[in-house]
Design an enzyme around this catalytic site. Structure first.
Site, PDB file in Angstrom:
ATOM      1  N   GLY A 126      38.358 -31.927  11.078  1.00  0.00           N
ATOM      2  CA  GLY A 126      39.524 -33.197  12.124  1.00  0.00           C
ATOM      3  C   GLY A 126      40.079 -33.852  11.788  1.00  0.00           C
ATOM      4  N   ASN A 183      43.197 -33.423  10.073  1.00  0.00           N
ATOM      5  CA  ASN A 183      44.226 -33.374  10.873  1.00  0.00           C
ATOM      6  C   ASN A 183      44.423 -33.840  12.161  1.00  0.00           C
ATOM      7  OD1 ASN A 183      46.608 -31.912   9.271  1.00  0.00           O
ATOM      8  ND2 ASN A 183      44.501 -31.175   9.385  1.00  0.00           N
ATOM      9  N   MET A 185      39.573 -22.683  14.568  1.00  0.00           N
ATOM     10  CA  MET A 185      38.968 -21.470  13.804  1.00  0.00           C
ATOM     11  C   MET A 185      38.914 -20.164  14.583  1.00  0.00           C
ATOM     12  SD  MET A 185      40.462 -22.277  11.378  1.00  0.00           S
ATOM     13  CE  MET A 185      39.867 -20.569   9.857  1.00  0.00           C
ATOM     14  N   ILE A 211      41.179 -17.734  17.356  1.00  0.00           N
ATOM     15  CA  ILE A 211      42.802 -16.420  18.089  1.00  0.00           C
ATOM     16  C   ILE A 211      42.372 -17.052  19.902  1.00  0.00           C
ATOM     17  CG2 ILE A 211      43.644 -14.854  18.805  1.00  0.00           C
ATOM     18  CD1 ILE A 211      42.297 -13.834  15.511  1.00  0.00           C
ATOM     19  N   LEU A 212      43.669 -17.840  19.921  1.00  0.00           N
ATOM     20  CA  LEU A 212      43.458 -17.749  21.343  1.00  0.00           C
ATOM     21  C   LEU A 212      44.330 -17.096  22.407  1.00  0.00           C
ATOM     22  CD1 LEU A 212      44.402 -21.417  21.493  1.00  0.00           C
ATOM     23  CD2 LEU A 212      42.145 -20.905  22.511  1.00  0.00           C
ATOM     24  N   ASN A 261      50.440 -25.229  16.462  1.00  0.00           N
ATOM     25  CA  ASN A 261      49.661 -24.965  15.608  1.00  0.00           C
ATOM     26  C   ASN A 261      49.606 -24.943  14.290  1.00  0.00           C
ATOM     27  OD1 ASN A 261      47.071 -23.678  14.016  1.00  0.00           O
ATOM     28  ND2 ASN A 261      48.450 -22.284  13.521  1.00  0.00           N
ATOM     29  N   HIS A 298      48.925 -24.768  10.042  1.00  0.00           N
ATOM     30  CA  HIS A 298      48.735 -23.425   9.195  1.00  0.00           C
ATOM     31  C   HIS A 298      48.726 -23.713   7.907  1.00  0.00           C
ATOM     32  CE1 HIS A 298      46.850 -19.814   8.260  1.00  0.00           C
ATOM     33  NE2 HIS A 298      48.419 -19.244   7.774  1.00  0.00           N
ATOM     34  N   ASP A 336      49.122 -16.523  13.644  1.00  0.00           N
ATOM     35  CA  ASP A 336      50.019 -17.919  13.095  1.00  0.00           C
ATOM     36  C   ASP A 336      51.578 -17.288  13.154  1.00  0.00           C
ATOM     37  OD1 ASP A 336      47.407 -17.845  10.696  1.00  0.00           O
ATOM     38  OD2 ASP A 336      47.912 -18.782  12.348  1.00  0.00           O
ATOM     39  N   GLU A 370      49.938 -31.475   4.758  1.00  0.00           N
ATOM     40  CA  GLU A 370      49.874 -31.144   7.037  1.00  0.00           C
ATOM     41  C   GLU A 370      49.576 -32.513   7.880  1.00  0.00           C
ATOM     42  OE1 GLU A 370      45.645 -29.550   5.609  1.00  0.00           O
ATOM     43  OE2 GLU A 370      46.215 -28.033   6.637  1.00  0.00           O
TER      44      GLU A 370
HETATM   45  C1  GRF Z   1      43.174 -27.666   7.742  1.00  0.00           C
HETATM   46  O1  GRF Z   1      43.948 -26.607   6.432  1.00  0.00           O
HETATM   47  C2  GRF Z   1      43.710 -26.230   8.257  1.00  0.00           C
HETATM   48  O2  GRF Z   1      45.126 -26.467   8.622  1.00  0.00           O
HETATM   49  C3  GRF Z   1      42.701 -25.285   8.591  1.00  0.00           C
HETATM   50  O3  GRF Z   1      41.369 -26.312   9.212  1.00  0.00           O
HETATM   51  C4  GRF Z   1      41.255 -27.693   7.304  1.00  0.00           C
HETATM   52  C5  GRF Z   1      40.689 -27.762   7.718  1.00  0.00           C
HETATM   53  O4  GRF Z   1      41.379 -29.121   8.750  1.00  0.00           O
HETATM   54  N1  GRF Z   1      42.771 -24.712   9.736  1.00  0.00           N
HETATM   55  P1  GRF Z   1      40.767 -29.920   9.662  1.00  0.00           P
HETATM   56  O5  GRF Z   1      40.244 -30.703   8.620  1.00  0.00           O
HETATM   57  O6  GRF Z   1      39.631 -29.620  10.280  1.00  0.00           O
HETATM   58  O7  GRF Z   1      42.317 -30.600  10.377  1.00  0.00           O
END
Ligand code: GRF
Length: 220
Positions: A11, A13, A112, A114-115, A130, A132, A172, A201
């Protein structure tokens, strides 16, 4: 505007979005965080910020003999119902109806799973973005950073990148909202590359959210 963030893990991001909201750099409210994995640290980040959370796992659906689409539709229904019931009383009395709300933006941040099109059809097009960690079309799917690093080691690429794109059924793919190229350096290890990518990111996901929210505000 109200944002719903979907996560699966650390988390970091999500944290970037939380920080941007708290510093008023991003004019929005994170109305809900949904995780598809119990124990995802992003759930702790949300709780620490006083943001409601839900955990819905595919395993519980599979164990009940249900399908991925059942899972997707359940997540969509929970988001809509939460937004509708958490609308302020004033709103509810003013328009009287209990119209089911959709968020102004759904952000897949380290999500993680796929919707399916069934999920996407539950929301206005272009309202799901999203993040990526690769350039458009370069390394679609999981483990994108590791795959880019391997390609660099094999002399196939000199740089990679990060993108924020609108979500469509193809993994993606979808209209690119923002992208940024990131050099890979000779002294890089996977860890130093990952660190450089994650910093980009965290900036891009906030800028991407702002871009979509400002467009939808403008189109009002
Ligand atoms: C990130 O590189 C994200 O793009 C990928 O998982 C990694 C960790 O993301 N899908 P986060 O720290 O859980 O936001």
């Amino acid at each position: 505007p109200r944002i719903v963030v979907l996560i699966s893990g650390n988390g970091s991001n999500l944290q970037a979005i939380i920080d941007a909201v708290q510093s008023e750099s991003l004019n929005a409210e994170i109305a809900l965080v949904v995780s598809n994995r119990k124990g995802a640290y992003g759930l702790t980040r949300a709780a620490n910020a006083g943001i409601p959370t839900m955990t819905v796992t595919l395993k519980e659906f599979k164990d009940a003999g249900k399908t991925r689409v059942d899972f997707d539709l359940d997540v969509a229904a929970r988001i809509k119902n939460w937004l509708a019931q958490s609308r302020s009383e004033a709103d509810r009395s003013s328009n009287g109806t209990t119209a089911v709300d959709t968020p102004d933006l759904i952000v897949l941040a380290g999500w993680m799973h796929i919707l399916s099109p069934d999920f996407l059809q539950q929301f206005p097009p272009g309202q799901i973005i999203n993040l990526h960690p690769a350039l458009p079309g370069a390394f679609d799917g999981a483990h994108a950073i590791e795959r880019a690093f391997s390609a660099y080691k094999e002399g196939k690429i000199q740089e990679t990148g990060v993108m924020v794109h609108k979500v469509i059924p193809e993994v993606d793919r979808g209209e690119v909202v923002l992208q940024e190229r990131i050099p890979i350096l000779p002294e890089d290890t996977l860890e130093t590359l990952e660190d450089r990518i994650h910093k980009v990111e965290h900036r891009l996901i906030v800028e991407g959210a702002k871009a979509i929210l400002s467009r939808s505000q403008a189109s009002r």
